[in-house]
Design a protein around this motif. Structure first.
Motif, PDB file in Angstrom:
ATOM      1  N   ASN A 136      34.223  32.286  31.189  1.00 44.63           N
ATOM      2  CA  ASN A 136      34.916  33.133  32.155  1.00 44.63           C
ATOM      3  C   ASN A 136      35.489  34.396  31.528  1.00 44.63           C
ATOM      4  OD1 ASN A 136      34.624  31.680  34.683  1.00 44.63           O
ATOM      5  ND2 ASN A 136      35.867  30.079  33.740  1.00 44.63           N
ATOM      6  N   PHE A 137      35.948  34.297  30.295  1.00 44.17           N
ATOM      7  CA  PHE A 137      36.437  35.499  29.616  1.00 44.17           C
ATOM      8  C   PHE A 137      35.288  36.479  29.366  1.00 44.17           C
ATOM      9  CE2 PHE A 137      40.069  32.851  27.590  1.00 44.17           C
ATOM     10  CZ  PHE A 137      40.819  32.975  28.749  1.00 44.17           C
ATOM     11  N   ARG A 138      34.109  35.960  29.063  1.00 43.26           N
ATOM     12  CA  ARG A 138      32.942  36.832  28.876  1.00 43.26           C
ATOM     13  C   ARG A 138      32.562  37.518  30.196  1.00 43.26           C
ATOM     14  NH1 ARG A 138      29.940  36.179  24.098  1.00 43.26           N
ATOM     15  NH2 ARG A 138      30.654  34.436  22.789  1.00 43.26           N
ATOM     16  N   ARG A 139      32.675  36.784  31.293  1.00 42.84           N
ATOM     17  CA  ARG A 139      32.397  37.375  32.599  1.00 42.84           C
ATOM     18  C   ARG A 139      33.401  38.483  32.902  1.00 42.84           C
ATOM     19  NH1 ARG A 139      33.340  33.451  36.678  1.00 42.84           N
ATOM     20  NH2 ARG A 139      32.313  34.837  38.166  1.00 42.84           N
ATOM     21  N   ALA A 140      34.660  38.236  32.575  1.00 41.18           N
ATOM     22  CA  ALA A 140      35.696  39.243  32.803  1.00 41.18           C
ATOM     23  C   ALA A 140      35.438  40.480  31.938  1.00 41.18           C
ATOM     24  CB  ALA A 140      37.071  38.664  32.491  1.00 41.18           C
ATOM     25  N   LEU A 141      34.942  40.259  30.726  1.00 39.99           N
ATOM     26  CA  LEU A 141      34.601  41.373  29.838  1.00 39.99           C
ATOM     27  C   LEU A 141      33.481  42.213  30.438  1.00 39.99           C
ATOM     28  CD1 LEU A 141      34.706  42.887  27.117  1.00 39.99           C
ATOM     29  CD2 LEU A 141      33.223  41.095  26.166  1.00 39.99           C
ATOM     30  N   GLY A 144      34.548  44.462  33.120  1.00 34.37           N
ATOM     31  CA  GLY A 144      35.454  45.537  32.728  1.00 34.37           C
ATOM     32  C   GLY A 144      36.918  45.218  32.945  1.00 34.37           C
ATOM     33  N   LEU A 145      37.237  43.971  33.219  1.00 27.69           N
ATOM     34  CA  LEU A 145      38.635  43.590  33.431  1.00 27.69           C
ATOM     35  C   LEU A 145      39.405  43.531  32.123  1.00 27.69           C
ATOM     36  CD1 LEU A 145      38.191  40.731  36.068  1.00 27.69           C
ATOM     37  CD2 LEU A 145      38.827  43.118  36.474  1.00 27.69           C
ATOM     38  N   ILE A 146      38.706  43.234  31.038  1.00 31.10           N
ATOM     39  CA  ILE A 146      39.321  43.181  29.715  1.00 31.10           C
ATOM     40  C   ILE A 146      38.415  43.891  28.722  1.00 31.10           C
ATOM     41  CG2 ILE A 146      40.587  41.019  30.150  1.00 31.10           C
ATOM     42  CD1 ILE A 146      38.378  39.533  28.621  1.00 31.10           C
ATOM     43  N   SER A 147      38.975  44.251  27.576  1.00 31.50           N
ATOM     44  CA  SER A 147      38.205  44.908  26.526  1.00 31.50           C
ATOM     45  C   SER A 147      37.659  43.872  25.551  1.00 31.50           C
ATOM     46  CB  SER A 147      39.084  45.896  25.764  1.00 31.50           C
ATOM     47  OG  SER A 147      40.076  45.198  25.011  1.00 31.50           O
ATOM     48  N   ARG A 148      36.795  44.312  24.657  1.00 33.77           N
ATOM     49  CA  ARG A 148      36.267  43.417  23.622  1.00 33.77           C
ATOM     50  C   ARG A 148      37.403  42.861  22.761  1.00 33.77           C
ATOM     51  NH1 ARG A 148      32.195  40.204  22.595  1.00 33.77           N
ATOM     52  NH2 ARG A 148      30.867  41.758  23.629  1.00 33.77           N
ATOM     53  N   GLU A 187      44.035  36.570  38.402  1.00 34.78           N
ATOM     54  CA  GLU A 187      43.491  36.577  39.764  1.00 34.78           C
ATOM     55  C   GLU A 187      41.987  36.323  39.746  1.00 34.78           C
ATOM     56  OE1 GLU A 187      45.086  36.729  42.756  1.00 34.78           O
ATOM     57  OE2 GLU A 187      46.805  36.385  41.436  1.00 34.78           O
ATOM     58  N   PHE A 188      41.323  36.872  38.753  1.00 37.29           N
ATOM     59  CA  PHE A 188      39.878  36.661  38.630  1.00 37.29           C
ATOM     60  C   PHE A 188      39.571  35.178  38.384  1.00 37.29           C
ATOM     61  CE2 PHE A 188      36.314  36.191  35.580  1.00 37.29           C
ATOM     62  CZ  PHE A 188      35.271  36.595  36.398  1.00 37.29           C
ATOM     63  N   ILE A 189      40.324  34.567  37.502  1.00 40.81           N
ATOM     64  CA  ILE A 189      40.118  33.134  37.198  1.00 40.81           C
ATOM     65  C   ILE A 189      40.372  32.292  38.444  1.00 40.81           C
ATOM     66  CG2 ILE A 189      40.898  31.167  35.830  1.00 40.81           C
ATOM     67  CD1 ILE A 189      39.309  33.243  34.245  1.00 40.81           C
ATOM     68  N   LYS A 190      41.445  32.605  39.158  1.00 46.86           N
ATOM     69  CA  LYS A 190      41.774  31.835  40.368  1.00 46.86           C
ATOM     70  C   LYS A 190      40.699  31.977  41.445  1.00 46.86           C
ATOM     71  CE  LYS A 190      46.804  32.136  39.827  1.00 46.86           C
ATOM     72  NZ  LYS A 190      48.065  32.725  40.375  1.00 46.86           N
ATOM     73  N   GLY A 191      40.186  33.189  41.600  1.00 48.44           N
ATOM     74  CA  GLY A 191      39.243  33.439  42.679  1.00 48.44           C
ATOM     75  C   GLY A 191      37.787  33.229  42.334  1.00 48.44           C
ATOM     76  N   GLU A 192      37.422  33.504  41.076  1.00 48.32           N
ATOM     77  CA  GLU A 192      36.008  33.470  40.696  1.00 48.32           C
ATOM     78  C   GLU A 192      35.711  32.639  39.451  1.00 48.32           C
ATOM     79  OE1 GLU A 192      34.037  37.327  40.749  1.00 48.32           O
ATOM     80  OE2 GLU A 192      35.799  38.195  41.740  1.00 48.32           O
ATOM     81  N   GLY A 193      36.719  31.960  38.938  1.00 53.44           N
ATOM     82  CA  GLY A 193      36.513  31.167  37.730  1.00 53.44           C
ATOM     83  C   GLY A 193      35.506  30.045  37.942  1.00 53.44           C
ATOM     84  N   VAL A 194      34.721  29.783  36.909  1.00 51.49           N
ATOM     85  CA  VAL A 194      33.682  28.753  36.974  1.00 51.49           C
ATOM     86  C   VAL A 194      34.001  27.654  35.972  1.00 51.49           C
ATOM     87  CG1 VAL A 194      31.229  28.267  36.627  1.00 51.49           C
ATOM     88  CG2 VAL A 194      31.933  30.428  37.670  1.00 51.49           C
ATOM     89  N   ASP A 195      33.953  26.417  36.430  1.00 56.91           N
ATOM     90  CA  ASP A 195      34.118  25.264  35.544  1.00 56.91           C
ATOM     91  C   ASP A 195      32.724  24.835  35.087  1.00 56.91           C
ATOM     92  OD1 ASP A 195      34.516  22.845  34.294  1.00 56.91           O
ATOM     93  OD2 ASP A 195      35.911  22.070  35.792  1.00 56.91           O
TER      94      ASP A 195
END
Length: 214
Positions: A136-141, A144-148, A187-195
């Protein structure tokens, strides 16, 4: 002839949810000796999804090999099943799912990547797996939600936490990031997070169902 199926699962996929997809004998996360005990019930297929890692001895390679040699089809994925399948695939254990492929390729190696704490009564997970967090952190990266650098900090923080204490809230709280980014990521994890482990567990159930259909 009706075939007997035994599946070990719990925190990755509840017995209730799995039963809606496939009728089987669902048992708690596998531990040392459980596969040997299961053989006394003459199963045709054994599915291994969840298992214990540190609470008690983990399921042994020898007992899985014994099951394979006795003609039982053994399918694994998601968690302990993925780890053992990657180690025993050349001996006939069937592995499915993203986590299995990551173990098989060497992308991940430690059982810590999939370990979670769970309630011994309800089998519900009490922490989050590193493998799902990383995904999920890679998806957020990519979004563009987070930087490298943010990603590296998040993963380092998650890896440094003992697995029973590992959850998204703790990782975000302990990571050095701008509050705005933390809020957006939360918010991204809550709404679009994948287990990932749950997805792979469903794939194990689906694979066994296909086997039954021939």
């Amino acid at each position: 002839m009706k075939r007997r199926i035994i599946i070990f699962t719990g925190p990755s996929l509840s017995h209730a949810e799995a039963s809606e997809i496939l009728r089987a004998d669902y048992r708690p996360p596998v531990r040392r000796g459980d596969v040997t005990d299961a053989l006394s019930d003459s199963p045709d297929i054994i599915g291994i999804i969840d298992g214990v890692f540190h609470q008690s001895p983990a399921v042994g390679h020898r007992e899985i090999i014994e099951a394979l040699q006795s003609g039982v089809t053994v399918v694994g994925g998601a968690s302990m099943g993925a780890l053992r399948a990657s180690e025993l695939s050349e001996l006939g254990m069937i592995g499915v799912g993203r986590v299995f492929r990551a173990y098989l390729s060497g992308e991940i190696e430690s059982d810590d990547d999939v370990a979670v704490a769970f309630d011994p009564e309800t089998l519900e997970p009490l922490s989050d797996s590193l493998v799902s967090m990383d995904y999920n952190f890679r998806r957020a990266l990519r979004k563009g939600l987070i930087s490298r650098e943010d990603y590296k900090r998040l993963i380092t923080t998650a890896k440094n936490l003992f697995y029973p204490l590992r959850n998204y809230r703790r990782v975000l709280n302990d990571s050095e990031m701008e509050e705005g980014k933390k809020d957006a990521l939360s918010e991204f994890i809550k709404g679009e997070g994948v287990d990932i482990k749950r997805e792979d567990a469903l794939e194990v159930i689906g694979y066994i169902r296909k086997l039954l259909r021939g």
